[in-house]
Design a protein around this motif. Structure first.
Motif, PDB file in Angstrom:
ATOM      1  N   CYS A 103      -7.870   8.143  17.340  1.00  0.00           N
ATOM      2  CA  CYS A 103      -8.056   7.387  16.119  1.00  0.00           C
ATOM      3  C   CYS A 103      -7.434   6.004  16.276  1.00  0.00           C
ATOM      4  O   CYS A 103      -6.772   5.717  17.248  1.00  0.00           O
ATOM      5  N   SER A 104      -7.725   5.174  15.291  1.00  0.00           N
ATOM      6  CA  SER A 104      -7.180   3.827  15.326  1.00  0.00           C
ATOM      7  C   SER A 104      -6.556   3.513  13.972  1.00  0.00           C
ATOM      8  O   SER A 104      -7.193   3.756  12.946  1.00  0.00           O
ATOM      9  N   PRO A 105      -5.366   3.023  13.937  1.00  0.00           N
ATOM     10  CA  PRO A 105      -4.463   2.818  15.058  1.00  0.00           C
ATOM     11  C   PRO A 105      -4.034   4.148  15.672  1.00  0.00           C
ATOM     12  O   PRO A 105      -4.019   5.168  14.997  1.00  0.00           O
ATOM     13  N   HIS A 106      -3.730   4.104  16.949  1.00  0.00           N
ATOM     14  CA  HIS A 106      -3.422   5.311  17.711  1.00  0.00           C
ATOM     15  C   HIS A 106      -2.164   6.000  17.180  1.00  0.00           C
ATOM     16  O   HIS A 106      -1.217   5.342  16.761  1.00  0.00           O
ATOM     17  N   ARG A 107      -2.191   7.340  17.189  1.00  0.00           N
ATOM     18  CA  ARG A 107      -1.016   8.109  16.751  1.00  0.00           C
ATOM     19  C   ARG A 107       0.194   7.719  17.600  1.00  0.00           C
ATOM     20  O   ARG A 107       0.096   7.591  18.800  1.00  0.00           O
ATOM     21  N   GLY A 108       1.302   7.540  16.956  1.00  0.00           N
ATOM     22  CA  GLY A 108       2.516   7.155  17.664  1.00  0.00           C
ATOM     23  C   GLY A 108       2.719   5.656  17.745  1.00  0.00           C
ATOM     24  O   GLY A 108       3.803   5.202  18.092  1.00  0.00           O
ATOM     25  N   SER A 109       1.695   4.866  17.416  1.00  0.00           N
ATOM     26  CA  SER A 109       1.871   3.414  17.446  1.00  0.00           C
ATOM     27  C   SER A 109       2.665   2.978  16.217  1.00  0.00           C
ATOM     28  O   SER A 109       2.717   3.666  15.204  1.00  0.00           O
ATOM     29  N   ARG A 110       3.276   1.831  16.323  1.00  0.00           N
ATOM     30  CA  ARG A 110       4.101   1.312  15.234  1.00  0.00           C
ATOM     31  C   ARG A 110       3.263   1.083  13.974  1.00  0.00           C
ATOM     32  O   ARG A 110       3.672   1.432  12.864  1.00  0.00           O
ATOM     33  N   THR A 111       2.064   0.546  14.140  1.00  0.00           N
ATOM     34  CA  THR A 111       1.197   0.271  12.991  1.00  0.00           C
ATOM     35  C   THR A 111       0.834   1.546  12.252  1.00  0.00           C
ATOM     36  O   THR A 111       0.876   1.596  11.026  1.00  0.00           O
ATOM     37  N   ARG A 112       0.484   2.586  12.993  1.00  0.00           N
ATOM     38  CA  ARG A 112       0.115   3.847  12.354  1.00  0.00           C
ATOM     39  C   ARG A 112       1.308   4.463  11.627  1.00  0.00           C
ATOM     40  O   ARG A 112       1.172   4.995  10.533  1.00  0.00           O
ATOM     41  N   ASN A 113       2.486   4.398  12.230  1.00  0.00           N
ATOM     42  CA  ASN A 113       3.677   4.944  11.584  1.00  0.00           C
ATOM     43  C   ASN A 113       3.993   4.208  10.288  1.00  0.00           C
ATOM     44  O   ASN A 113       4.411   4.817   9.301  1.00  0.00           O
ATOM     45  N   GLU A 114       3.784   2.891  10.271  1.00  0.00           N
ATOM     46  CA  GLU A 114       3.998   2.122   9.049  1.00  0.00           C
ATOM     47  C   GLU A 114       2.997   2.516   7.970  1.00  0.00           C
ATOM     48  O   GLU A 114       3.361   2.690   6.803  1.00  0.00           O
ATOM     49  N   LEU A 115       1.725   2.670   8.354  1.00  0.00           N
ATOM     50  CA  LEU A 115       0.702   3.075   7.385  1.00  0.00           C
ATOM     51  C   LEU A 115       0.977   4.470   6.844  1.00  0.00           C
ATOM     52  O   LEU A 115       0.864   4.715   5.653  1.00  0.00           O
ATOM     53  N   TYR A 116       1.337   5.382   7.725  1.00  0.00           N
ATOM     54  CA  TYR A 116       1.603   6.753   7.294  1.00  0.00           C
ATOM     55  C   TYR A 116       2.844   6.808   6.396  1.00  0.00           C
ATOM     56  O   TYR A 116       2.910   7.592   5.468  1.00  0.00           O
ATOM     57  N   GLY A 117       3.813   5.949   6.667  1.00  0.00           N
ATOM     58  CA  GLY A 117       5.026   5.913   5.859  1.00  0.00           C
ATOM     59  C   GLY A 117       4.783   5.455   4.430  1.00  0.00           C
ATOM     60  O   GLY A 117       5.539   5.790   3.524  1.00  0.00           O
ATOM     61  N   LYS A 118       3.727   4.692   4.203  1.00  0.00           N
ATOM     62  CA  LYS A 118       3.432   4.194   2.860  1.00  0.00           C
ATOM     63  C   LYS A 118       2.927   5.291   1.934  1.00  0.00           C
ATOM     64  O   LYS A 118       2.856   5.095   0.730  1.00  0.00           O
ATOM     65  N   ARG A 119       2.564   6.439   2.487  1.00  0.00           N
ATOM     66  CA  ARG A 119       2.045   7.507   1.649  1.00  0.00           C
ATOM     67  C   ARG A 119       3.132   8.140   0.785  1.00  0.00           C
ATOM     68  O   ARG A 119       2.845   8.783  -0.210  1.00  0.00           O
ATOM     69  N   SER A 120       4.398   7.934   1.127  1.00  0.00           N
ATOM     70  CA  SER A 120       5.474   8.572   0.363  1.00  0.00           C
ATOM     71  C   SER A 120       5.523   8.075  -1.084  1.00  0.00           C
ATOM     72  O   SER A 120       5.830   8.835  -1.998  1.00  0.00           O
ATOM     73  N   SER A 121       5.197   6.805  -1.317  1.00  0.00           N
ATOM     74  CA  SER A 121       5.245   6.290  -2.690  1.00  0.00           C
ATOM     75  C   SER A 121       4.151   6.919  -3.553  1.00  0.00           C
ATOM     76  O   SER A 121       4.395   7.255  -4.713  1.00  0.00           O
ATOM     77  N   ILE A 122       2.975   7.108  -3.011  1.00  0.00           N
ATOM     78  CA  ILE A 122       1.916   7.735  -3.800  1.00  0.00           C
ATOM     79  C   ILE A 122       2.209   9.218  -4.003  1.00  0.00           C
ATOM     80  O   ILE A 122       1.870   9.788  -5.036  1.00  0.00           O
ATOM     81  N   GLU A 123       2.885   9.842  -3.027  1.00  0.00           N
ATOM     82  CA  GLU A 123       3.269  11.251  -3.192  1.00  0.00           C
ATOM     83  C   GLU A 123       4.257  11.402  -4.350  1.00  0.00           C
ATOM     84  O   GLU A 123       4.196  12.376  -5.096  1.00  0.00           O
ATOM     85  N   ARG A 124       5.171  10.435  -4.513  1.00  0.00           N
ATOM     86  CA  ARG A 124       6.108  10.486  -5.634  1.00  0.00           C
ATOM     87  C   ARG A 124       5.372  10.354  -6.965  1.00  0.00           C
ATOM     88  O   ARG A 124       5.690  11.040  -7.943  1.00  0.00           O
ATOM     89  N   LEU A 125       4.366   9.470  -7.008  1.00  0.00           N
ATOM     90  CA  LEU A 125       3.570   9.323  -8.223  1.00  0.00           C
ATOM     91  C   LEU A 125       2.843  10.629  -8.551  1.00  0.00           C
ATOM     92  O   LEU A 125       2.860  11.088  -9.694  1.00  0.00           O
ATOM     93  N   PHE A 126       2.218  11.246  -7.559  1.00  0.00           N
ATOM     94  CA  PHE A 126       1.524  12.514  -7.794  1.00  0.00           C
ATOM     95  C   PHE A 126       2.494  13.590  -8.274  1.00  0.00           C
ATOM     96  O   PHE A 126       2.158  14.410  -9.125  1.00  0.00           O
ATOM     97  N   SER A 127       3.698  13.573  -7.727  1.00  0.00           N
ATOM     98  CA  SER A 127       4.703  14.552  -8.142  1.00  0.00           C
ATOM     99  C   SER A 127       5.038  14.397  -9.624  1.00  0.00           C
ATOM    100  O   SER A 127       5.127  15.381 -10.365  1.00  0.00           O
ATOM    101  N   VAL A 128       5.206  13.160 -10.080  1.00  0.00           N
ATOM    102  CA  VAL A 128       5.495  12.913 -11.493  1.00  0.00           C
ATOM    103  C   VAL A 128       4.305  13.317 -12.352  1.00  0.00           C
ATOM    104  O   VAL A 128       4.460  13.980 -13.383  1.00  0.00           O
ATOM    105  N   LEU A 129       3.098  12.925 -11.935  1.00  0.00           N
ATOM    106  CA  LEU A 129       1.910  13.249 -12.723  1.00  0.00           C
ATOM    107  C   LEU A 129       1.700  14.755 -12.825  1.00  0.00           C
ATOM    108  O   LEU A 129       1.328  15.261 -13.880  1.00  0.00           O
ATOM    109  N   LYS A 130       1.942  15.472 -11.743  1.00  0.00           N
ATOM    110  CA  LYS A 130       1.742  16.921 -11.760  1.00  0.00           C
ATOM    111  C   LYS A 130       2.888  17.641 -12.458  1.00  0.00           C
ATOM    112  O   LYS A 130       2.665  18.567 -13.241  1.00  0.00           O
ATOM    113  N   GLY A 131       4.101  17.228 -12.187  1.00  0.00           N
ATOM    114  CA  GLY A 131       5.259  17.939 -12.708  1.00  0.00           C
ATOM    115  C   GLY A 131       5.571  17.670 -14.162  1.00  0.00           C
ATOM    116  O   GLY A 131       6.027  18.556 -14.886  1.00  0.00           O
TER     117      GLY A 131
END
Length: 174
Positions: A103-131
């Motif tokens: 995949c692109s960006p490749h797994r383990g690359s700095r760019t992919r890790n930064e993109l994947y790390g941004k998912r934590s904020s939306i996960e917190r929003l979903f947690s509030v909406l669900k809980g």
């Protein structure tokens, strides 16, 4: 997305829509990783070292990997890859061959890790909406009715956020 969404059809659908799915690999229930590649889809050089990711050609959907020694990594090899040139041994992998693994960006690359790390904020929003706003218990059937329920949950969340911001401003002013 987290590893629960790791399915080949999701990656293919994202590619068909000119996108790329950023999903953590889930090794359970999937066949063994292709021989000659690490668990994250990085190819091995002929000397047996994982190669260095060196970018993606987005027009052709190809990831490029280079000799790790020529990229400055401290690896020992006996010139098995015959990388006489200053650029070194190159391997190109088509993303279309296996969009789940390559995949692109490749797994383990700095760019992919930064993109994947941004998912934590939306996960917190979903947690509030669900809980707190019962978005996990939608009782109406149909996409339009579910959309209405989710919209009401989001409006409630935003209204609560606006009230909190106003209270903070009033406390600072006092």
């Amino acid at each position: 997305m987290d590893a629960g969404y790791d399915a080949a059809f999701i990656y293919s659908q994202a590619l068909d829509q000119d996108g790329q799915a950023i999903i953590k690999l889930n090794h359970r229930g999937h066949q063994k990783i292709l021989q000659g590649f690490t668990d994250d889809g990085t190819p091995y050089c002929p000397a047996g070292h994982s190669m260095a990711y060196y970018g993606t050609d987005y027009k052709k959907l190809i990831n490029k990997f280079r000799c790790p020694r020529k990229c400055g990594q401290d690896v020992t090899c006996q010139n098995e890859c015959c990388c006489e040139s200053s650029y070194g041994y190159i391997k190109r992998i088509s993303i279309k061959d296996n969009p789940r693994l390559f995949c692109s960006p490749h797994r383990g690359s700095r760019t992919r890790n930064e993109l994947y790390g941004k998912r934590s904020s939306i996960e917190r929003l979903f947690s509030v909406l669900k809980g707190h706003l019962n978005m996990d218990r939608l009782t109406k059937r149909g996409i339009e009715k579910a959309f209405t329920d989710v919209t009401i949950c989001l409006i409630t969340f935003l209204a609560g956020t606006i009230i909190q911001i106003r209270k903070q401003k009033e406390q600072k002013a006092a």
